[in-house]
Design a protein around this motif. Structure first.
Motif, PDB file in Angstrom:
ATOM      1  N   THR A  82      -3.143   5.907  26.576  1.00 43.33           N
ATOM      2  CA  THR A  82      -2.341   7.102  26.448  1.00 43.33           C
ATOM      3  C   THR A  82      -3.478   7.742  25.527  1.00 43.33           C
ATOM      4  O   THR A  82      -3.150   9.243  25.446  1.00 43.33           O
ATOM      5  CB  THR A  82      -1.072   7.024  25.744  1.00 43.33           C
ATOM      6  OG1 THR A  82      -1.344   6.369  24.413  1.00 43.33           O
ATOM      7  CG2 THR A  82      -0.139   6.284  26.463  1.00 43.33           C
ATOM      8  N   GLY A  83      -4.257   7.297  25.070  1.00 42.77           N
ATOM      9  CA  GLY A  83      -5.394   7.845  23.888  1.00 42.77           C
ATOM     10  C   GLY A  83      -4.663   8.258  22.774  1.00 42.77           C
ATOM     11  O   GLY A  83      -5.378   9.016  21.905  1.00 42.77           O
ATOM     12  N   CYS A  84      -3.618   7.722  22.313  1.00 42.10           N
ATOM     13  CA  CYS A  84      -3.093   8.011  21.081  1.00 42.10           C
ATOM     14  C   CYS A  84      -3.716   6.991  20.120  1.00 42.10           C
ATOM     15  O   CYS A  84      -4.457   6.219  20.309  1.00 42.10           O
ATOM     16  CB  CYS A  84      -1.506   7.744  21.130  1.00 42.10           C
ATOM     17  SG  CYS A  84      -1.028   5.764  21.326  1.00 42.10           S
ATOM     18  N   GLU A  85      -3.226   7.198  18.897  1.00 43.03           N
ATOM     19  CA  GLU A  85      -3.624   6.168  17.543  1.00 43.03           C
ATOM     20  C   GLU A  85      -2.656   5.287  17.514  1.00 43.03           C
ATOM     21  O   GLU A  85      -1.591   4.923  18.307  1.00 43.03           O
ATOM     22  CB  GLU A  85      -3.881   6.898  16.276  1.00 43.03           C
ATOM     23  CG  GLU A  85      -5.017   8.220  16.327  1.00 43.03           C
ATOM     24  CD  GLU A  85      -4.774   8.856  15.221  1.00 43.03           C
ATOM     25  OE1 GLU A  85      -5.266   8.340  13.823  1.00 43.03           O
ATOM     26  OE2 GLU A  85      -4.750  10.181  15.074  1.00 43.03           O
ATOM     27  N   GLY A  86      -3.013   4.220  16.925  1.00 47.88           N
ATOM     28  CA  GLY A  86      -2.269   2.834  16.846  1.00 47.88           C
ATOM     29  C   GLY A  86      -1.185   2.915  15.887  1.00 47.88           C
ATOM     30  O   GLY A  86      -0.031   3.581  16.145  1.00 47.88           O
ATOM     31  N   ILE A  87      -1.128   2.283  14.629  1.00 48.07           N
ATOM     32  CA  ILE A  87      -0.035   2.065  13.825  1.00 48.07           C
ATOM     33  C   ILE A  87      -0.365   2.746  12.605  1.00 48.07           C
ATOM     34  O   ILE A  87      -1.257   2.624  11.729  1.00 48.07           O
ATOM     35  CB  ILE A  87       0.302   0.603  13.667  1.00 48.07           C
ATOM     36  CG1 ILE A  87       1.582   0.418  12.909  1.00 48.07           C
ATOM     37  CG2 ILE A  87      -0.755  -0.163  13.148  1.00 48.07           C
ATOM     38  CD1 ILE A  87       2.398  -1.213  12.918  1.00 48.07           C
ATOM     39  N   ALA A  88       0.826   3.549  12.013  1.00 47.30           N
ATOM     40  CA  ALA A  88       0.799   4.056  10.375  1.00 47.30           C
ATOM     41  C   ALA A  88       1.540   3.367   9.716  1.00 47.30           C
ATOM     42  O   ALA A  88       2.755   3.239   9.922  1.00 47.30           O
ATOM     43  CB  ALA A  88       1.240   5.597  10.772  1.00 47.30           C
ATOM     44  N   ILE A  89       0.689   2.521   8.596  1.00 47.02           N
ATOM     45  CA  ILE A  89       1.513   1.581   7.793  1.00 47.02           C
ATOM     46  C   ILE A  89       1.613   2.304   6.571  1.00 47.02           C
ATOM     47  O   ILE A  89       0.708   2.942   5.902  1.00 47.02           O
ATOM     48  CB  ILE A  89       0.921   0.125   7.428  1.00 47.02           C
ATOM     49  CG1 ILE A  89       0.679  -0.434   8.951  1.00 47.02           C
ATOM     50  CG2 ILE A  89       1.370  -0.408   6.601  1.00 47.02           C
ATOM     51  CD1 ILE A  89      -0.260  -1.684   8.834  1.00 47.02           C
ATOM     52  N   GLU A  90       2.962   2.242   5.991  1.00 48.71           N
ATOM     53  CA  GLU A  90       3.105   3.066   4.799  1.00 48.71           C
ATOM     54  C   GLU A  90       2.454   2.390   3.564  1.00 48.71           C
ATOM     55  O   GLU A  90       2.329   1.291   3.199  1.00 48.71           O
ATOM     56  CB  GLU A  90       4.675   3.318   4.395  1.00 48.71           C
ATOM     57  CG  GLU A  90       5.308   4.406   3.909  1.00 48.71           C
ATOM     58  CD  GLU A  90       6.444   4.952   4.209  1.00 48.71           C
ATOM     59  OE1 GLU A  90       6.751   5.935   4.842  1.00 48.71           O
ATOM     60  OE2 GLU A  90       7.423   4.109   3.922  1.00 48.71           O
ATOM     61  N   HIS A  91       1.894   3.400   2.617  1.00 51.37           N
ATOM     62  CA  HIS A  91       1.198   2.855   1.492  1.00 51.37           C
ATOM     63  C   HIS A  91       2.047   2.675   0.309  1.00 51.37           C
ATOM     64  O   HIS A  91       2.396   3.545  -0.465  1.00 51.37           O
ATOM     65  CB  HIS A  91       0.199   4.093   0.848  1.00 51.37           C
ATOM     66  CG  HIS A  91      -0.436   3.706  -0.200  1.00 51.37           C
ATOM     67  ND1 HIS A  91      -1.425   2.771  -0.263  1.00 51.37           N
ATOM     68  CD2 HIS A  91      -0.515   4.397  -1.564  1.00 51.37           C
ATOM     69  CE1 HIS A  91      -2.022   2.760  -1.553  1.00 51.37           C
ATOM     70  NE2 HIS A  91      -1.367   3.522  -2.182  1.00 51.37           N
ATOM     71  N   SER A  92       2.805   1.409   0.449  1.00 53.01           N
ATOM     72  CA  SER A  92       3.986   1.292  -0.435  1.00 53.01           C
ATOM     73  C   SER A  92       3.804  -0.277  -0.570  1.00 53.01           C
ATOM     74  O   SER A  92       3.458  -1.168   0.272  1.00 53.01           O
ATOM     75  CB  SER A  92       5.164   1.447   0.094  1.00 53.01           C
ATOM     76  OG  SER A  92       6.171   0.414  -0.044  1.00 53.01           O
ATOM     77  N   GLN A  93       3.857  -0.781  -1.979  1.00 52.25           N
ATOM     78  CA  GLN A  93       3.951  -2.089  -2.293  1.00 52.25           C
ATOM     79  C   GLN A  93       5.009  -3.088  -1.423  1.00 52.25           C
ATOM     80  O   GLN A  93       4.787  -3.943  -0.826  1.00 52.25           O
ATOM     81  CB  GLN A  93       4.390  -2.491  -3.716  1.00 52.25           C
ATOM     82  CG  GLN A  93       4.518  -3.879  -3.936  1.00 52.25           C
ATOM     83  CD  GLN A  93       3.622  -3.987  -5.345  1.00 52.25           C
ATOM     84  OE1 GLN A  93       2.358  -3.657  -5.459  1.00 52.25           O
ATOM     85  NE2 GLN A  93       4.193  -4.777  -6.379  1.00 52.25           N
ATOM     86  N   GLN A  94       6.233  -2.340  -1.146  1.00 47.94           N
ATOM     87  CA  GLN A  94       7.384  -3.216  -0.409  1.00 47.94           C
ATOM     88  C   GLN A  94       7.115  -3.342   0.861  1.00 47.94           C
ATOM     89  O   GLN A  94       7.304  -4.204   1.369  1.00 47.94           O
ATOM     90  CB  GLN A  94       8.637  -2.328  -0.635  1.00 47.94           C
ATOM     91  CG  GLN A  94       9.906  -3.058  -0.055  1.00 47.94           C
ATOM     92  CD  GLN A  94      10.906  -1.971   0.457  1.00 47.94           C
ATOM     93  OE1 GLN A  94      10.886  -0.936   0.907  1.00 47.94           O
ATOM     94  NE2 GLN A  94      12.226  -2.454   0.500  1.00 47.94           N
ATOM     95  N   ARG A  95       6.421  -2.417   1.792  1.00 47.98           N
ATOM     96  CA  ARG A  95       6.143  -2.137   3.006  1.00 47.98           C
ATOM     97  C   ARG A  95       4.863  -3.203   3.113  1.00 47.98           C
ATOM     98  O   ARG A  95       4.954  -4.077   4.080  1.00 47.98           O
ATOM     99  CB  ARG A  95       5.718  -0.982   3.464  1.00 47.98           C
ATOM    100  CG  ARG A  95       6.936  -0.049   4.235  1.00 47.98           C
ATOM    101  CD  ARG A  95       8.003   0.189   3.261  1.00 47.98           C
ATOM    102  NE  ARG A  95       7.763   1.612   2.644  1.00 47.98           N
ATOM    103  CZ  ARG A  95       8.264   1.775   1.507  1.00 47.98           C
ATOM    104  NH1 ARG A  95       9.099   1.124   0.791  1.00 47.98           N
ATOM    105  NH2 ARG A  95       8.105   3.147   1.031  1.00 47.98           N
ATOM    106  N   MET A  96       3.897  -3.131   2.343  1.00 45.91           N
ATOM    107  CA  MET A  96       2.716  -3.883   2.398  1.00 45.91           C
ATOM    108  C   MET A  96       2.869  -5.685   2.101  1.00 45.91           C
ATOM    109  O   MET A  96       2.516  -6.315   2.790  1.00 45.91           O
ATOM    110  CB  MET A  96       1.415  -3.237   1.582  1.00 45.91           C
ATOM    111  CG  MET A  96       0.993  -2.105   2.138  1.00 45.91           C
ATOM    112  SD  MET A  96       0.092  -1.165   1.025  1.00 45.91           S
ATOM    113  CE  MET A  96      -1.595  -1.770   1.336  1.00 45.91           C
ATOM    114  N   GLN A  97       3.879  -5.791   1.186  1.00 45.19           N
ATOM    115  CA  GLN A  97       3.991  -6.991   0.900  1.00 45.19           C
ATOM    116  C   GLN A  97       4.687  -7.730   1.746  1.00 45.19           C
ATOM    117  O   GLN A  97       4.643  -8.650   2.086  1.00 45.19           O
ATOM    118  CB  GLN A  97       4.843  -7.019  -0.360  1.00 45.19           C
ATOM    119  CG  GLN A  97       4.461  -8.266  -1.266  1.00 45.19           C
ATOM    120  CD  GLN A  97       5.203  -8.247  -2.643  1.00 45.19           C
ATOM    121  OE1 GLN A  97       5.666  -7.563  -3.298  1.00 45.19           O
ATOM    122  NE2 GLN A  97       5.508  -9.651  -3.123  1.00 45.19           N
ATOM    123  N   THR A  98       5.643  -6.962   2.647  1.00 47.67           N
ATOM    124  CA  THR A  98       6.569  -7.602   3.702  1.00 47.67           C
ATOM    125  C   THR A  98       5.473  -7.863   4.770  1.00 47.67           C
ATOM    126  O   THR A  98       5.725  -9.120   5.213  1.00 47.67           O
ATOM    127  CB  THR A  98       7.248  -6.352   4.359  1.00 47.67           C
ATOM    128  OG1 THR A  98       8.344  -5.884   3.407  1.00 47.67           O
ATOM    129  CG2 THR A  98       7.866  -6.699   5.580  1.00 47.67           C
TER     130      THR A  98
END
Lengths: 297, 420
Positions: free
Chosen positions: B182-198
């Motif tokens: 599709t030519g899209c970009e991949g995954i947007a991960i939120e810059h947050s301790q809770q999200r990144m630690q998960t």
């Protein structure tokens, strides 16, 4: 030999003290007492609320071994070294241009240059973010329209740093420009007339008349800019969030992070004290240099 | 002399408004007690507390108690509470984040008189020193959103049942296919301790062992593998750089339709449902490497000790958690319930995926929470997020990031030791 005070002098002193009293009281309440409390906190493990034990020089010992502190200090010095001269030169240049009454529309231009000063630092950050954002920014949109590859303004540490510098100059030069215009208007015109009769060029007039006449104002502007640059906080926070990584994280953001996110108020107070001492030294040096120059003249 | 008196009066006049300006108003002329509920983020989440307060005020119009919402920005919440504690001008109630809860635990009034059972709440670690000091207002869970329009266009299937849940390698492979087709970009991960630690939990990382919250085991092959995995995803261009390092907001990037996936939280559901019109989207089950994990978070409701309105505030809490009132509060914002075993009629069926995530999650996030429970008034802040971000940017190595994180945790909790 003891000097005798004139009769009634003590009465005048009392009156002058009374007139200054509101200012003195406000200074003591809002500056002196918090500063003393800050010094005290820097020797404690205060967490902002309940825990408050004296721990001596432990915070300072930790601070001088803290790699992150040195990195943030270096960022702040770099920011100051670049932004202060830039802001000074831009302000002075604009003042020289707009102090000239023969230039059309200089009144409206002065207002336009001064206008960003009225915005809060957060608004400055948000405005520049809308301009430079990599995903929705106006600048990248224009570049794309003309078939140019979008620029990664905030992803690259150098371009992110430059963006904060430019935003700072844009928002800060208005006030300095007005100060310089006031100074330029105070320079006696007969000096310029005499110089012109002697065949002096514009540059020679600036070098020999305008620039020396503006030295006291330059001293003040540079000092205020240095203090302001060390204390920059809201603008880079909203513009780059201190990133990428810590590329645009400056001292106050670090103090905020340690004090409020990690509840380490004692340590953040120690960082504040180090910053206070640095600014005190810079101010002292600058005052000495300025005094020396005044003696020469 | 008259002049001196005049000057003194002028100085006094300067301070009187300052003093008067600082005094709070807690009761009206007719003796009605007005409870102030200090919170943030209510409006952006659909004003559920404001609506609850309106229902409460209508019901209590003749009972001498009214409530009002005082909404401030999230970043001002800890500073305002701290300053108001010092000034002795406390609000009656506060909607806590987990951070403000940890910071001000000692200042909360016990909720035993409400008749509520702390074990009925999802964040039941709010019993401190035998005192039940907070109820869970709402739960949050980290989850994965995908742009189904892009995935369908690429002809790549996505999991709808627990059995079909991706591993991280399977997910990245599928994501790369979508990006290619599709030519899209991949995954947007939120810059947050809770999200990144998960994400680290999904690779088997943990801060402390299950049964020992005083020993650090964060320096492990699992932590290293997790951190390096996402650093590589950024390098390969699969994870968007500006989102994970915090320059852009991942939820906004997802809303733009440019990315195929987004690691965020259930609180975005209402926003996405209202504002995404250009494409179809859905929450799907998150991938796993070694563990299935999501970090439960949420907000807590506490009554301040020292507001002078404790009894009336308790009355509000009792009213708030009556099933019909609480269910309405949750439904108004599509919040996950803060009470266990409560059936709520949500308008968004997508919430079921987050409930499924919570049910399937390993217990490591809760076990790691004990290190904070044992150290009220201390915090290691966002050190995991910040140091990992520095490693992503390339300022430091993964090993240095892990060392710094451990160092920050030990500074915050000096009685905690690293495992030998």
């Amino acid at each position: 030999m003891k000097s005798k005070s004139k009769p009634g002098a003590s009465r005048y002193r009392m009156w002058s003290f009374l007139f200054c009293a509101p200012n003195i009281i406000l200074f003591i309440v809002f500056f002196l007492i918090p500063a003393v409390i800050g010094v005290w906190y820097s020797f404690t493990n205060y967490n902002g609320l309940s825990r408050l034990d004296f721990i001596g020089l432990q915070n300072y010992d930790r601070l001088f071994h803290d790699v992150e502190f040195y990195s943030v200090l270096l960022n702040t010095i770099k920011y100051t070294v670049v932004s202060v001269p830039l802001c000074y030169v831009v302000s002075l240049g604009l003042a020289l241009l707009l102090a000239n009454d023969r230039i059309r529309g200089n009144a409206i231009t002065r207002i336009l240059v001064y206008w960003p000063t009225l915005l809060s630092s957060i608004m400055v950050g948000v405005t520049w973010k809308w301009l430079f954002s990599e995903s929705y920014g106006f600048i990248n949109y224009v570049l794309t329209v003309y078939g140019i590859e979008p620029v990664r303004w905030f992803s690259n540490p150098t371009s992110a740093f430059i963006t904060t510098i430019v935003a700072s100059a844009w928002s800060g030069c208005g006030v300095n420009m007005l100060i310089f215009i006031g100074g330029i208007k105070q320079v006696p015109q007969d000096l310029y007339e005499a110089a012109r009769i002697d065949g002096a060029t514009w540059w020679q007039q600036f070098k020999v008349i305008t620039f020396p006449a503006l030295k006291p104002l330059s001293f003040m502007v540079i000092l205020l800019e240095i203090v302001g640059s060390f204390k920059v906080f809201a603008m880079p926070l909203t513009l780059t969030n201190g990133g990428p990584g810590t590329a645009t994280t400056y001292m106050i953001q670090y103090i905020y992070k340690t004090g409020f996110e990690r509840l380490d108020v004692g340590y953040s107070s120690a960082v504040s004290m180090v910053m206070f001492v640095i600014l005190l030294l810079v101010s002292y040096l600058q005052t000495r240099i300025n005094a020396k120059h005044e003696e020469e003249y | 002399m008259r002049k001196i008196v005049l000057v003194c009066l002028m100085v006094l006049a300067l301070f009187v408004p300052l003093y008067a300006g600082g005094s709070g108003e807690s009761s009206s002329a007719d003796g009605t007690v007005v409870l102030e509920i200090l919170l943030s983020g209510d409006t952006t989440e659909g004003s559920p507390m404001q609506k609850a307060v309106e229902r409460f005020n209508a019901e209590y119009a003749d009972k001498g108690i009214q409530a009002q919402v005082n909404e401030i920005s999230l970043s001002d919440l800890p500073t305002q509470i701290s300053n108001r504690i010092r000034a002795g001008k406390l609000p009656a109630l506060v909607k806590n984040t987990t951070n403000t809860f940890e910071q001000f635990t000692d200042n909360f009034y016990p909720l035993d008189e409400t008749g509520l059972d702390p074990n009925d709440f999802t964040m039941n670690y709010s019993v401190r020193g035998g005192r039940f000091v907070s109820t869970t207002l709402n739960s949050t869970a980290v989850g994965l959103f995908i742009n189904t329009t892009l995935w369908d266009e690429a002809g790549v299937p996505y999991p709808t049942t627990e059995e079909e849940r991706w591993t991280w390698d399977e997910f990245v492979e599928a994501l790369k296919t979508v990006m290619e087709r599709t030519g899209c970009e991949g995954i947007a991960i939120e810059h947050s301790q809770q999200r990144m630690q998960t994400l680290l939990y999904q690779f088997g990382s943990r801060i402390t062992p299950a049964d020992d919250p005083y020993t650090l085991v964060f320096d492990s092959p699992e932590t290293r593998e997790g951190m390096e995995y996402f650093i590589n995803l950024v390098k390969e261009g699969v994870a968007t750089y500006t989102d994970i390092v915090g320059i852009d907001t991942a939820a906004n990037t997802f809303k733009s339709g440019r990315v195929a996936a987004h690691i965020g939280g259930n609180w975005s559901l209402t926003d996405f449902a209202e504002n995404i019109t250009g494409f179809e989207w859905a929450p799907v089950l998150m991938p796993y490497a070694k563990e299935k994990a999501t970090m439960i978070g949420g907000n807590l409701l506490s009554v301040f000790d020292g507001s002078g309105q404790e009894k009336e505030a308790i009355e509000f809490v009792k009213w708030f958690y009556q099933p019909e009132n609480y269910k309405q509060y949750l439904a108004d914002a599509n919040y996950l319930s803060g009470m266990k075993s409560l059936d709520v009629d949500y308008t968004l069926e997508e919430l079921a995926v987050f409930q499924q995530e919570l049910a399937a999650s390993c217990n490591t996030p809760n076990e790691d929470m004990m290190i904070q429970v044992n150290h009220p008034g201390a915090s290691y802040g966002n050190t995991i997020r910040d140091n990992w971000t520095q490693a992503i940017v390339g300022e430091i190595t993964v090993d240095e990031a892990i060392d710094r994180i451990i160092n920050d945790i030990i500074i915050a909790y000096p009685d905690v030791k690293e495992a030998q």
